[in-house]
Design an enzyme around this catalytic site. Structure first.
Site, PDB file in Angstrom:
ATOM      1  N   ASN A  11      -8.008  -6.188  14.254  1.00  0.00           N
ATOM      2  CA  ASN A  11      -8.364  -5.047  13.405  1.00  0.00           C
ATOM      3  C   ASN A  11      -9.863  -4.857  13.499  1.00  0.00           C
ATOM      4  OD1 ASN A  11      -5.735  -5.009  12.577  1.00  0.00           O
ATOM      5  ND2 ASN A  11      -6.154  -5.455  10.421  1.00  0.00           N
ATOM      6  N   GLN A  65       0.799  -1.218   0.000  1.00  0.00           N
ATOM      7  CA  GLN A  65       0.000   0.000   0.000  1.00  0.00           C
ATOM      8  C   GLN A  65       0.839   1.279   0.000  1.00  0.00           C
ATOM      9  OE1 GLN A  65      -2.642  -1.752   3.310  1.00  0.00           O
ATOM     10  NE2 GLN A  65      -4.056  -0.491   2.134  1.00  0.00           N
ATOM     11  N   HIS A  96       1.148  -9.220   4.644  1.00  0.00           N
ATOM     12  CA  HIS A  96      -0.003  -8.325   4.478  1.00  0.00           C
ATOM     13  C   HIS A  96      -0.405  -8.376   3.008  1.00  0.00           C
ATOM     14  CE1 HIS A  96      -2.124  -4.694   6.472  1.00  0.00           C
ATOM     15  NE2 HIS A  96      -2.700  -4.865   5.305  1.00  0.00           N
ATOM     16  N   ASN A 104      -1.943 -10.851   8.380  1.00  0.00           N
ATOM     17  CA  ASN A 104      -2.908  -9.785   8.573  1.00  0.00           C
ATOM     18  C   ASN A 104      -4.242 -10.157   7.934  1.00  0.00           C
ATOM     19  OD1 ASN A 104      -3.714  -6.895   9.092  1.00  0.00           O
ATOM     20  ND2 ASN A 104      -4.028  -7.001   6.880  1.00  0.00           N
ATOM     21  N   GLU A 105      -5.296 -10.139   8.728  1.00  0.00           N
ATOM     22  CA  GLU A 105      -6.678 -10.293   8.242  1.00  0.00           C
ATOM     23  C   GLU A 105      -6.890 -11.488   7.315  1.00  0.00           C
ATOM     24  OE1 GLU A 105      -8.713  -6.914   6.732  1.00  0.00           O
ATOM     25  OE2 GLU A 105      -8.531  -5.796   8.604  1.00  0.00           O
ATOM     26  N   TYR A 107     -13.185  -2.104  12.524  1.00  0.00           N
ATOM     27  CA  TYR A 107     -13.638  -0.882  11.855  1.00  0.00           C
ATOM     28  C   TYR A 107     -15.123  -0.591  12.042  1.00  0.00           C
ATOM     29  CZ  TYR A 107      -9.196  -0.533   9.343  1.00  0.00           C
ATOM     30  OH  TYR A 107      -7.868  -0.394   9.024  1.00  0.00           O
ATOM     31  N   ARG A 149       3.637   0.063  12.968  1.00  0.00           N
ATOM     32  CA  ARG A 149       3.332  -1.246  12.402  1.00  0.00           C
ATOM     33  C   ARG A 149       3.465  -1.149  10.874  1.00  0.00           C
ATOM     34  NH1 ARG A 149      -2.194  -4.017  10.932  1.00  0.00           N
ATOM     35  NH2 ARG A 149      -1.340  -6.028  10.364  1.00  0.00           N
ATOM     36  N   ASP A 162       2.407   0.761  -8.069  1.00  0.00           N
ATOM     37  CA  ASP A 162       3.757   0.810  -8.640  1.00  0.00           C
ATOM     38  C   ASP A 162       4.630   1.829  -7.906  1.00  0.00           C
ATOM     39  OD1 ASP A 162       2.795  -0.979 -10.431  1.00  0.00           O
ATOM     40  OD2 ASP A 162       3.107   0.239 -12.225  1.00  0.00           O
ATOM     41  N   GLU A 193      -5.335  -2.323  14.029  1.00  0.00           N
ATOM     42  CA  GLU A 193      -5.886  -1.340  13.089  1.00  0.00           C
ATOM     43  C   GLU A 193      -7.237  -0.861  13.568  1.00  0.00           C
ATOM     44  OE1 GLU A 193      -6.266  -2.276   8.893  1.00  0.00           O
ATOM     45  OE2 GLU A 193      -4.391  -3.409   8.966  1.00  0.00           O
ATOM     46  N   HIS A 212      -1.902  -4.868 -12.584  1.00  0.00           N
ATOM     47  CA  HIS A 212      -1.409  -4.760 -13.968  1.00  0.00           C
ATOM     48  C   HIS A 212      -2.284  -5.532 -14.953  1.00  0.00           C
ATOM     49  CE1 HIS A 212       2.890  -3.959 -12.231  1.00  0.00           C
ATOM     50  NE2 HIS A 212       2.090  -2.919 -12.146  1.00  0.00           N
TER      51      HIS A 212
END
Ligand code: NOJ
Length: 502
Positions: free
Chosen positions: A338, A48, A151, A195-196, A340, A106, A81, A406, A68
């Site tokens: 995590n 990310q 991740h 992660n997740e 949200y 993190r 990219d 998170e 891509h």
């Protein structure tokens, strides 16, 4: 004398009520104060933010392929990219972390940057150097590195072998984990294997999903989960066997779970919520965190029954052997969480559906139209959900230390981000209630994210950062948002600022 007593009485009253008032404001202050030693940090993830997708020996990950070759899956047809160009600007990132005053950062390692073949045979020194520079700079600034091993950016050549549904990845992940412990474990003391998994195993549940976007509903997630849980346990055990004595760190996993509210206040709806907790959290947590280990009973029963009704000789949910159950059980030092948002679970009879997760769940999820929104369709603001979910973890898994890895809010990138300020302060307040009033053992909190970044299939159309990044400018300048100032104040005072107390 009478006059004297009256004065005395009034004085006493004032003193008593003054003391009561003081006591009241002390407890009130305490309710908004973080416990001693509580850790506050911010997070990002390799794909990310790093960019440099093919530089210095890095090979493609499944997210390079997704952006891509299947860019119709990305809302704004963008790629990672360059992203935030953190591969070249990590020193600026560390300066931002310093300005915020965080206790930890993190971040995640990119597997194909470190092992270009996916395997342990060939280590890319430039990749090792990059993370060494980042970690050294963090440590020099008194910021603890909290590192995620995976991740979501699986080396593409391992996906070519089938990716997570192929059990051979347990061995390959072991090789990768060993390289990480060996090279960075002298300085990294908090490790997160995955992660997740709930989110990334979704990549095997539909052609329009996250990478690798494989359409294998009803099978893909269970097979991938079977592999990754064994891979997690393997990494934990090699840490125990080869590194723990010297390095003295902690190794765990990060699970994402939404809270579930009982829509109709009936047992039927409560049962649907229980299934939501078991299919979204228990599927991953029960083998590792529960006293008995293995999949949750209700998951086992439902997938077995559906598989049988579908005429399958084997259940779509694989089996752990008794040895594996023992090997996996207890492989944690904390619970990475995590969180949200929240949902309602609506009971749903999917008997006539083709094999799918949905059919196995026996519910579908929906949101309350009154919950305030964000830039992400799935993210509604429900602060009490965090308290609910922390309690759910504590009750089911014997009150483990929980590190919130998170929590965050999306908008369209404004510097004056009041929505994010309200989100952070209200969720943190509910977290403090879980700690102070319910006795949940939360040890730290991580804001997602340090800066705006590549939001997977949403590209750059949804922004989660404390810092704004200008993706039009080749130098990717970062600017502090208002929420970052509030977070800075929270970290400095170790309290929710008075203006945001509810
Ligand atoms: C969870 C993921 O770990 C992270 O990569 C993502 O950007 C945030 N949620 C927001 O969707």
């Amino acid at each position: 004398m009478a006059k004297f007593s009256a004065v005395y009485f009034v004085a006493l009253l004032v003193a008593v009520s003054g003391a009561a008032h003081e006591e009241h404001s002390r407890t009130k202050r305490q309710a908004y104060t973080f416990p001693d030693g509580f850790l506050l940090g911010a997070a990002t993830a390799s794909y990310q933010v790093e960019g440099a997708w093919d530089e210095d020996g890095k090979t493609s990950s499944i997210w390079d392929t997704q952006t891509h070759d299947k860019n119709y899956l990305i809302a704004d047809h963008t790629t990672g990219d360059i992203a935030c160009d953190s591969y070249h600007k990590y020193d600026v990132d560390v300066q931002m972390l310093r300005d915020l005053g965080v206790d930890f950062y993190r971040f995640s390692f990119s597997w194909p940057r470190i092992l270009p073949d996916g395997h342990g045979n060939r280590i890319n020194q430039a990749g090792i150097d990059y993370y060494n520079k980042l970690i050294d700079l963090l440590v020099a600034n008194n910021i603890q590195p909290v590192a995620t091993m995976y991740h979501w950016d699986l080396p593409q050549n391992l996906q070519d072998l089938g990716g997570w549904p192929n059990y051979v990845l347990v061995d390959y992940f072991e090789d990768y984990a060993r390289v990480l412990f060996r090279n960075f474990g002298d300085r990294v003391k908090y490790w997160i294997t995955f992660n997740e998994p709930l989110t990334f195993t979704g990549g095997y549940e539909g052609a329009y999903a996250h990478a690798p976007a494989i359409n294998a509903p009803g099978y893909g997630r269970y097979l991938a989960t079977h592999t990754l849980i064994k891979a997690h346990a393997r990494a934990y055990h090699i840490y125990d066997d080869e590194f723990r004595a010297d390095q003295q760190g902690k190794v765990s996993i990060t699970l994402n779970v939404d809270a579930c509210f009982n829509y109709q206040n009936t047992t039927e709806y409560q049962d649907a919520c229980e299934r939501q907790q078991q299919f979204e959290m228990g599927l991953f947590a029960n083998p590792i965190y529960s006293a008995e280990g293995d999949w949750p009973a209700i998951v086992r029963e439902r997938v077995d029954a559906n598989s049988k009704a579908e005429g399958l000789a084997e259940s779509r949910l694989p089996v752990f052997t008794p040895d594996e159950i023992e090997y996996i059980r207890g492989t944690y030092d904390f619970f990475g969480h995590n969180h949200y948002t929240s949902n309602y679970a609506i009971p749903y009879d999917g008997t006539n559906d083709p094999a799918s997760d949905q059919k196995d769940h026996g519910y579908y999820l929906t949101k309350d139209p009154n919950w305030p929104g964000s830039a992400s369709s799935w993210l509604k603001v429900v602060p009490t959900g965090l308290r609910y979910q922390l309690n759910s973890i504590a009750t089911r898994y014997n009150n483990p230390p929980i590190l919130i890895t998170e929590n965050g809010f999306s908008d369209y990138g404004d510097l004056n981000d009041t929505g994010r300020i309200n989100y952070y302060t209200s969720y943190l307040t509910e977290m403090l209630r879980a700690i102070n009033e319910d006795g949940v053992n939360v040890i730290g909190y991580t804001a997602w994210s340090l800066m705006d970044n590549f939001e997977w299939n949403q590209g750059y159309s949804e922004k989660f950062g404390l810092y704004q990044v200008d993706f039009e400018d080749p130098t990717r300048p970062r600017i502090m948002k208002e929420s970052a100032r509030v977070f800075q104040q929270i970290i400095a005072t170790r309290q929710i600022p008075e203006a945001y107390r509810t």
